[in-house]
Design a protein around this motif. Structure first.
Motif, short mmCIF file in Angstrom:
data_model
loop_
_atom_site.label_atom_id
_atom_site.label_comp_id
_atom_site.label_asym_id
_atom_site.label_seq_id
_atom_site.Cartn_x
_atom_site.Cartn_y
_atom_site.Cartn_z
N PRO A 158 36.71 32.83 41.44
CA PRO A 158 36.90 33.99 42.33
C PRO A 158 38.07 34.87 41.90
O PRO A 158 38.02 36.10 42.04
CB PRO A 158 37.17 33.35 43.69
CG PRO A 158 36.58 31.99 43.60
CD PRO A 158 36.77 31.56 42.18
N TYR A 159 39.12 34.26 41.38
CA TYR A 159 40.29 35.03 40.95
C TYR A 159 39.92 35.96 39.80
O TYR A 159 40.28 37.15 39.80
CB TYR A 159 41.40 34.07 40.52
CG TYR A 159 42.64 34.76 40.01
CD1 TYR A 159 43.59 35.29 40.89
CD2 TYR A 159 42.88 34.88 38.64
CE1 TYR A 159 44.73 35.92 40.42
CE2 TYR A 159 44.02 35.50 38.16
CZ TYR A 159 44.94 36.03 39.06
OH TYR A 159 46.06 36.65 38.58
N LEU A 160 39.17 35.44 38.82
CA LEU A 160 38.77 36.27 37.69
C LEU A 160 37.77 37.35 38.11
O LEU A 160 37.80 38.47 37.58
CB LEU A 160 38.16 35.39 36.60
CG LEU A 160 39.13 34.42 35.90
CD1 LEU A 160 38.39 33.54 34.91
CD2 LEU A 160 40.25 35.16 35.20
N GLN A 161 36.90 37.00 39.04
CA GLN A 161 35.94 38.00 39.52
C GLN A 161 36.64 39.14 40.24
O GLN A 161 36.22 40.30 40.16
CB GLN A 161 34.92 37.33 40.44
CG GLN A 161 33.94 36.42 39.71
CD GLN A 161 32.99 35.70 40.64
OE1 GLN A 161 33.18 35.71 41.87
NE2 GLN A 161 31.97 35.06 40.07
N SER A 162 37.74 38.83 40.92
CA SER A 162 38.50 39.89 41.59
C SER A 162 39.16 40.82 40.58
O SER A 162 39.50 41.96 40.91
CB SER A 162 39.57 39.27 42.50
OG SER A 162 40.59 38.64 41.72
N LEU A 163 39.33 40.33 39.35
CA LEU A 163 39.89 41.17 38.28
C LEU A 163 38.81 41.89 37.50
O LEU A 163 39.10 42.64 36.56
CB LEU A 163 40.72 40.30 37.32
CG LEU A 163 41.93 39.57 37.90
CD1 LEU A 163 42.60 38.71 36.84
CD2 LEU A 163 42.94 40.57 38.47
#
Length: 345
Positions: A158-163
């Motif tokens: 989820p963290y990478l998807q937010s980026l």
């Protein structure tokens, strides 16, 4: 003229221009022991004021402290029997710590037996440091790394998807990392030993800088903890790991500074020949770094026992250490053979 036996008084010690070139340490002008001392004379010298005396004691005292510490952890503090599989990574780590200090003590005591034995002891010293570096990675891979958010796909995806990085398959990356972390550390351990042994050759211009750099290479295995502290609030989530981890690397930087700079003897050659020269300071700060490391490795073990991610196997822990021992032994043997053709006692 036959060599005088070591008697322990100042008259039996030599200056830098009275010993073989291999014995001379930068900016250390006096306090050298004679070549070809007997084993008994070498042991007696650790109680006399030579330029190797405190090199021995600054590692022997930590060795005794760590023997006591590991005995307490394995046999007194833990509810598990000492042979429990969960303790296998800690046994690897303990063997690395104790071997490093024991080999350094041996090298500093018996380095004046002969030129060939001196080289052999210091080659073995380099190998033991590489062994310790790999043993630390074994402990990290079981006790510390699996609990980092950085290595948890459920947190990082989820963290990478937010980026905006939607195409990154973090599960695959972490599976690959888990498979490669120990093999890569293994290769680094062997490579570092080769580079350090090679640094003792006569055509090496900056041996201390090379040895310091190559032994810093395995520290890259700790990069996940550093990245974790940048991306997540590691200081709040795990203050023990945060404080002791970064303090450990501060001590290592200080140790590296003294090892490369040769301060204070560079500033005033001759004043620090017996007490206070850079190698003694290097030993002290190295001990402090390992002492701090022990704190968060022990805490990692406690957390692992509460919720183990994987069960350590004999092949993935002790098996790796045995294989590394064989490989490092072959490296030392190779360089000793090369010395036999170029150096005479």
């Amino acid at each position: 003229m036959p060599l005088k036996s070591y008697t322990g008084d100042k008259s039996s010690l030599l200056r830098w221009d009275e010993v073989p070139d291999d014995f001379v340490e930068c900016f250390i002008l006096s306090g050298y022991r004679r070549l070809h001392l007997t084993a008994q004379e070498c042991l007696a010298s650790i109680f006399q004021p030579t330029n190797e005396t405190l090199n021995f004691w600054t590692h022997f005292i930590p060795l005794v402290l760590f023997v006591s510490k590991f005995y307490q952890v394995f046999f007194l503090s833990s509810d598990l029997p000492f042979h429990h599989p969960a303790l296998l990574p800690l046994w690897c780590y303990a063997s690395g710590v104790l071997l490093t200090f024991a080999m350094s003590c041996t090298a500093h005591v018996f380095s004046c037996r002969s030129l060939r034995l001196r080289a052999a002891f210091f080659f073995l010293d380099y190998a033991s440091i590489s062994y310790y570096g790999f043993a630390s990675t074994v402990a990290y891979s079981y006790y510390l790394l699996p609990r980092l958010n950085l290595l948890d796909p459920t947190v990082m995806t989820p963290y990478l998807q937010s980026l905006g990085w939607h195409r990154v398959d973090y599960n695959m990356l972490m599976a690959l990392y888990s498979e490669l972390v120990l093999p890569v550390a293994f290769v680094l351990a062997v490579t570092c030993t080769v580079a350090c042994c090679k640094s003792r050759s006569e055509d090496c211009s900056y041996p201390f800088a090379i040895r310091t750099f190559v032994f810093a290479m395995p520290l890259s295995m700790a990069c996940p903890v550093m990245i974790e502290s940048l991306l997540f609030d590691l200081g709040r989530k795990n203050p023990t790991l945060f404080v002791y981890f970064y303090r450990r690397y501060f001590w290592l930087l200080v140790a590296a500074f003294f090892n490369v700079s040769k301060i204070p003897e560079r500033i005033q050659p001759g004043w620090f020949d017996i007490i206070g020269h850079s190698h003694q300071l290097f030993h002290i700060f190295t001990f402090l770094s390992i002492y701090d490391q022990m704190h968060y490795v022990e805490q990692g073990l406690e957390q692992f026992l509460k919720a183990p991610h994987t069960s350590p196997t004999l092949q993935g822990t002790i098996g790796y250490m045995v294989l590394l021992t064989v490989c490092l032994g072959l490296v030392v043997r190779k360089y000793l053979k090369g010395l036999a053709n170029t150096k005479q006692d």
